[in-house]
Design a protein around this motif. Structure first.
Motif, PDB file in Angstrom:
ATOM      1  N   GLN A   1       6.392  -6.204   4.755  1.00  0.00           N
ATOM      2  CA  GLN A   1       7.158  -7.385   4.351  1.00  0.00           C
ATOM      3  C   GLN A   1       7.766  -7.182   2.965  1.00  0.00           C
ATOM      4  OE1 GLN A   1       4.197 -10.463   4.846  1.00  0.00           O
ATOM      5  NE2 GLN A   1       4.997 -11.037   6.863  1.00  0.00           N
ATOM      6  N   ALA A   2       7.012  -6.573   2.064  1.00  0.00           N
ATOM      7  CA  ALA A   2       7.529  -6.321   0.716  1.00  0.00           C
ATOM      8  C   ALA A   2       8.695  -5.333   0.753  1.00  0.00           C
ATOM      9  CB  ALA A   2       6.409  -5.798  -0.188  1.00  0.00           C
ATOM     10  N   ILE A   3       8.589  -4.325   1.590  1.00  0.00           N
ATOM     11  CA  ILE A   3       9.684  -3.345   1.721  1.00  0.00           C
ATOM     12  C   ILE A   3      10.932  -4.033   2.263  1.00  0.00           C
ATOM     13  CG2 ILE A   3      10.474  -1.320   3.003  1.00  0.00           C
ATOM     14  CD1 ILE A   3       7.520  -0.313   2.813  1.00  0.00           C
ATOM     15  N   TYR A   4      10.768  -4.815   3.338  1.00  0.00           N
ATOM     16  CA  TYR A   4      11.922  -5.512   3.906  1.00  0.00           C
ATOM     17  C   TYR A   4      12.531  -6.488   2.894  1.00  0.00           C
ATOM     18  CZ  TYR A   4      11.330  -3.714   8.638  1.00  0.00           C
ATOM     19  OH  TYR A   4      11.271  -2.906   9.738  1.00  0.00           O
ATOM     20  N   ALA A   5      11.705  -7.205   2.174  1.00  0.00           N
ATOM     21  CA  ALA A   5      12.221  -8.158   1.189  1.00  0.00           C
ATOM     22  C   ALA A   5      13.025  -7.436   0.113  1.00  0.00           C
ATOM     23  CB  ALA A   5      11.072  -8.944   0.565  1.00  0.00           C
ATOM     24  N   ARG A   6      12.532  -6.293  -0.317  1.00  0.00           N
ATOM     25  CA  ARG A   6      13.232  -5.530  -1.358  1.00  0.00           C
ATOM     26  C   ARG A   6      14.555  -4.971  -0.832  1.00  0.00           C
ATOM     27  NH1 ARG A   6       9.756  -1.622  -2.215  1.00  0.00           N
ATOM     28  NH2 ARG A   6      10.956  -0.009  -1.202  1.00  0.00           N
ATOM     29  N   VAL A   7      14.536  -4.423   0.363  1.00  0.00           N
ATOM     30  CA  VAL A   7      15.734  -3.797   0.932  1.00  0.00           C
ATOM     31  C   VAL A   7      16.783  -4.837   1.309  1.00  0.00           C
ATOM     32  CG1 VAL A   7      16.584  -2.475   2.915  1.00  0.00           C
ATOM     33  CG2 VAL A   7      14.523  -1.746   1.730  1.00  0.00           C
TER      34      VAL A   7
ATOM     35  N   VAL B   1      -4.757  -3.901   9.039  1.00  0.00           N
ATOM     36  CA  VAL B   1      -3.480  -4.355   9.585  1.00  0.00           C
ATOM     37  C   VAL B   1      -2.823  -5.364   8.641  1.00  0.00           C
ATOM     38  CG1 VAL B   1      -2.421  -5.640  11.480  1.00  0.00           C
ATOM     39  CG2 VAL B   1      -4.117  -3.882  11.967  1.00  0.00           C
ATOM     40  N   GLU B   2      -3.610  -6.284   8.103  1.00  0.00           N
ATOM     41  CA  GLU B   2      -3.050  -7.308   7.219  1.00  0.00           C
ATOM     42  C   GLU B   2      -2.386  -6.681   5.996  1.00  0.00           C
ATOM     43  OE1 GLU B   2      -6.499  -8.855   9.543  1.00  0.00           O
ATOM     44  OE2 GLU B   2      -6.262  -7.169   8.181  1.00  0.00           O
ATOM     45  N   ALA B   3      -3.011  -5.658   5.439  1.00  0.00           N
ATOM     46  CA  ALA B   3      -2.442  -4.983   4.273  1.00  0.00           C
ATOM     47  C   ALA B   3      -1.151  -4.265   4.633  1.00  0.00           C
ATOM     48  CB  ALA B   3      -3.456  -3.996   3.689  1.00  0.00           C
ATOM     49  N   LYS B   4      -1.111  -3.662   5.804  1.00  0.00           N
ATOM     50  CA  LYS B   4       0.101  -2.968   6.245  1.00  0.00           C
ATOM     51  C   LYS B   4       1.237  -3.958   6.486  1.00  0.00           C
ATOM     52  CE  LYS B   4      -2.262   1.018   8.102  1.00  0.00           C
ATOM     53  NZ  LYS B   4      -2.462   1.898   9.228  1.00  0.00           N
ATOM     54  N   VAL B   5       0.931  -5.118   7.064  1.00  0.00           N
ATOM     55  CA  VAL B   5       1.956  -6.143   7.283  1.00  0.00           C
ATOM     56  C   VAL B   5       2.532  -6.588   5.948  1.00  0.00           C
ATOM     57  CG1 VAL B   5       2.317  -8.541   8.030  1.00  0.00           C
ATOM     58  CG2 VAL B   5       1.063  -6.948   9.499  1.00  0.00           C
ATOM     59  N   LEU B   6       1.676  -6.853   4.971  1.00  0.00           N
ATOM     60  CA  LEU B   6       2.157  -7.261   3.646  1.00  0.00           C
ATOM     61  C   LEU B   6       3.020  -6.182   3.003  1.00  0.00           C
ATOM     62  CD1 LEU B   6      -1.022  -9.040   2.206  1.00  0.00           C
ATOM     63  CD2 LEU B   6       1.111 -10.102   3.007  1.00  0.00           C
TER      64      LEU B   6
END
Length: 139
Positions: free
Chosen positions: A119-125, A111-116
């Motif tokens: 978050q990276a996708i949202y930050a990029r978009v 789960v922790e890896a999926k959250v990260l």
């Protein structure tokens, strides 16, 4: 080698977990499954996986965590499965190396890896582009 293999088929989850904890290798032979969550459970218990090289299996399994088997034809798949089983039966050091890789690969599905990753996708978009609403930098 037949005495070393136990093909279990479909079993209740509790029995499956116990079998994973006793195992040395996990084999998926289904050509119809897209990706099975049991693959990730096997990886998390340090079991190298042998599976068809298609659909989600191809993305979930790395060369460091198991062996993807070509499915160009049924005889090709059967021969590749036989060869992979013999390879790992005869090379315990390689099986152990894949076991370490399996545990490492399973971390990508926590789960922790999926959250990260999300978050990276949202930050990029959502990152500011410096462009204004009209595409010129002006608002």
């Amino acid at each position: 080698m037949e005495a070393c293999c136990r093909w279990r088929g479909q079993v209740p989850r509790e029995e499956m977990i116990a079998a994973l904890d006793e195992g040395h290798l996990f084999v998926i032979t289904s050509l119809k499954d897209l990706t099975s969550t049991v693959l990730v459970e096997a990886l998390s218990r340090g079991l190298p996986v042998l599976c068809p090289d298609h659909c989600g299996f191809a993305d979930a399994l790395t060369p460091a965590s198991g062996i993807r088997l070509p499915i160009t034809s049924p005889p090709t798949f059967i021969a590749a499965l036989r060869d992979a089983l013999l390879l790992l039966h005869d090379d315990e050091a390689r099986r152990r190396c894949l076991s370490v890789g399996a545990r490492r690969r399973a971390r990508a599905f926590r789960v922790e890896a999926k959250v990260l990753a999300l978050q990276a996708i949202y930050a990029r978009v959502l990152a500011p582009t410096g462009m204004g609403l009209d595409g010129t930098g002006r608002r």
